[in-house]
Scaffold this motif. Sequence first.
Motif, mmCIF file in Angstrom:
data_model
loop_
_atom_site.group_PDB
_atom_site.id
_atom_site.type_symbol
_atom_site.label_atom_id
_atom_site.label_comp_id
_atom_site.label_asym_id
_atom_site.label_seq_id
_atom_site.Cartn_x
_atom_site.Cartn_y
_atom_site.Cartn_z
ATOM 1 N N ILE A 81 0.811 -1.213 0.000
ATOM 2 C CA ILE A 81 0.000 0.000 0.000
ATOM 3 C C ILE A 81 0.851 1.273 0.000
ATOM 4 O O ILE A 81 0.364 2.365 -0.278
ATOM 5 C CB ILE A 81 -0.991 -0.006 1.180
ATOM 6 N N GLY A 82 2.161 1.126 0.301
ATOM 7 C CA GLY A 82 3.024 2.298 0.242
ATOM 8 C C GLY A 82 3.217 2.982 1.573
ATOM 9 O O GLY A 82 4.115 3.816 1.736
ATOM 10 N N ASN A 83 2.389 2.658 2.569
ATOM 11 C CA ASN A 83 2.527 3.160 3.933
ATOM 12 C C ASN A 83 2.714 4.663 4.006
ATOM 13 O O ASN A 83 3.660 5.174 4.595
ATOM 14 C CB ASN A 83 3.691 2.458 4.648
ATOM 15 N N SER A 84 1.809 5.386 3.394
ATOM 16 C CA SER A 84 1.851 6.840 3.477
ATOM 17 C C SER A 84 0.642 7.324 4.265
ATOM 18 O O SER A 84 -0.479 6.941 3.974
ATOM 19 C CB SER A 84 1.815 7.436 2.068
ATOM 20 N N THR A 85 0.880 8.147 5.273
ATOM 21 C CA THR A 85 -0.231 8.622 6.082
ATOM 22 C C THR A 85 -0.803 9.929 5.537
ATOM 23 O O THR A 85 -1.646 10.548 6.160
ATOM 24 C CB THR A 85 0.193 8.809 7.550
ATOM 25 N N ARG A 86 -0.295 10.360 4.375
ATOM 26 C CA ARG A 86 -0.925 11.493 3.694
ATOM 27 C C ARG A 86 -2.206 11.026 3.015
ATOM 28 O O ARG A 86 -2.232 9.965 2.419
ATOM 29 C CB ARG A 86 0.015 12.044 2.615
#
Lengths: 329, 266
Positions: free
Chosen positions: A258-263
Motif C-alpha cells: 500500500i506504500g505506507n503513506s499517512t498522507r
Amino acid sequence: MANIQATSPKPTGWAHRLQHGDLFFWLLTLFFALVIIGLVVAVGVVTYNGSAEARAEYGTSFLTQSDWNPIETDLYQPSYGAWPAIRGTLLSSLIALLLAAPTGIAIGIFLSELCPLRLRALLGFTVELLAAIPSVIYGLWGVAVFSPWFTNAIANPLATSIGQFIPWLAGPIAVSRGLAVTGVILAIMILPTIAAITRDVLQAVPNHQRDVMLALGSTRWEVIWLSVLPYSRAGIIGGVMLGLGRALGETMAATMLIGNSTRIEESIFYPATTAAALVASELPNSNSTMHESALIYLALVLFGITLILNLAARYLVWQTSRGPAGARA
Amino acid sequence: MAATAHPAHSMTVRGLKPFYAKRQAVQAVDLDVRAHEILALIGPSGCGKSTVLRCLNRMHETIPYAHAEGSVKLDDLDIYQAGIDATLVRRKIGMVFQMPIALRTRSIYENIAVGLRLGGMNDRLELDRRVEQALRSANLWDEVKDKLQLSGLALSGGQQQRLSIARTIAIEPAVILFDEPCSALDPISTLKIEELLLQLRERYTLVIVTHNMQQAARISDRTAVFMVERGQEQPVGLLVEEGSTEQIFSKPRDRRTEEYISGKVG
C-alpha cells in the motif's frame, strides 16, 4: 417401567450425572466456550488500557483527525490522527469486496451447480489451496509481478484518460504502490474464502428445491436465480462477511503493497495506509509512549470496526433469512 | 368417464430405456397412458418405477450422467426427438414429488405464482385469478385464502402436498406425474389427496407411482407392475404386466404379479 426401577437402584443428582460423564463433559465444553468470550474481552481490555494515554489526549477526535506525524522536531510536535488509516482500511476493503464478492459467488455457483462432477473435486481442491497460501506470498507476488503490471496495464491508462476528469482515478502515478493495487490483491486473497463458502452453502440446499423448479419448466439459470440463491442468501452473506473480515485485518500483504503513506490522497492509485499496516510497521520501533499508545488506540479502533461490521452482517442475515412470515425454521 | 369439456391427452411409451451413466436401469418399457385415466405404477423397491416416471417428462436427465433412449409420445409428439426443449416438455407434463415441497423463501401465493411467472405472466389480476383457481382446484383455497402471504412452510405436510399439486396445475399441464405423493403423509391427508386425484382425472391424465397396493386398487383405472431381476451382476427393473386395475388385482396373468400382490415377494 416397573422392571427398570426394580433392577437398578435409582441414582440421584450429581453422582448420577458424573457416572455418565455428562456433567464433566458439559463443564469441559462450557469452559472452552467461555475461553472464547474471555479472549474477546481480553483483547478489548488490553487495547483499551494500552491506549489510555492517547485516549486522554485525543478522545474521539482521534477518529477524524487526518495528520499522523510521530516525528518530533524543533518545529513540530508529534500528532496522531487515525483518519488516514481508517480511510485506507475501509477503502481497500471496499475495493476488495466489490471485486471478490460477485466473482467468488459466481465461482461458488459454478462449482456447486454447473461444474461437471469429474472437474468439481479438482477445482474445489484448488480453491481451498488458494485460501491456504500465506499472505506474505501474495504480498511478494503483488510487489514483484502484479503491481508493476497493474500500474502499466490498468492504473496508467485509466489515470491518463478518464482520470483527468475523475479526481479519485487521477495520476500521475509515480510508484506502483497504492490503495487500488492493495485492494485488488486483497480481493484475490479473499476470493477463495467467498467461493468455498458459497459452494458449501449451495450444496446444502436440498435437491427437492431444485426439482420443483425444474418440473415447472425452469432453465438451470432460473433454478439457481429463483430457488437456490434465495434459499442460501443468509449463508452467502456470511461468507462474504468472513472475506471482508479477512480483508480489514490483513496486515502483511497490505504493508508490502500500500506504500505506507499517512498522507491522504484523493486518487486510489496513490500510496496510503491501513490501520493494520500502520500498527505493524510502526509499533516495533515507536518513538515514545504516546506513539505506542496511539498505535494501540488505532488497533482498538480496528477492533471496533470489525465488531460493528460483523454485527451489521448479523443483522443483515437475520433480516434476509426470515423470508415470509410463518416459516418454521 | 372422461369429461368431454377438457382436452384429452394420452401418452405412448415405446422401447424406453433409462440409463444411469452406462448402466441400464430398466429393460425396454412399452406402456400406454390413456386420456383421463389414472395409471398406477407399482412394484417393489428398486424396480425402476420412479425412474420410468421421471423419463416421462424428461426429469430423469437432470440427474448427472443420466439419460434415456427410446420414444415417449405425448399425443403425436415424441418428447425425446431432436429439437424438443425439455423445459417446455416439463410445462406440459407436470410432476409432484414424494416430499411435500414448499419453496422455502416464498409465500403461499408465490409458491403458486412462480410457475406462472416463469411462463411470462406478470399481470397482477390475472395472476390473482389463476392462483385462486389453482388453489381451489387443489381443494386448498378455503384453508389458505386468509394467509396467502404467509410462508408455505406454515402449512401441514398434507396441505403442503396439495400446495405442490396446485403449483403444478396452475400452469395447466396436459399430464401430471405423481411420484409416491402420499408416502410421507398421514392417513387422513392421504385420503384427501386421493379424493383430489379422482377429481383431477376429469381434467388431466394422471400417472402415479405408489408403494401402496391398496392405494393403486382404490384410485387407479389401470396398473402397470414392475419387478426387479436380481440374477445379473446389476439388478435391472422390468415391466412385467400392464392391464386394468381390476384384472391385475383379481386375475393377474404373470406369476410374479400374483406373488407380489399376495405379498410373497417385494
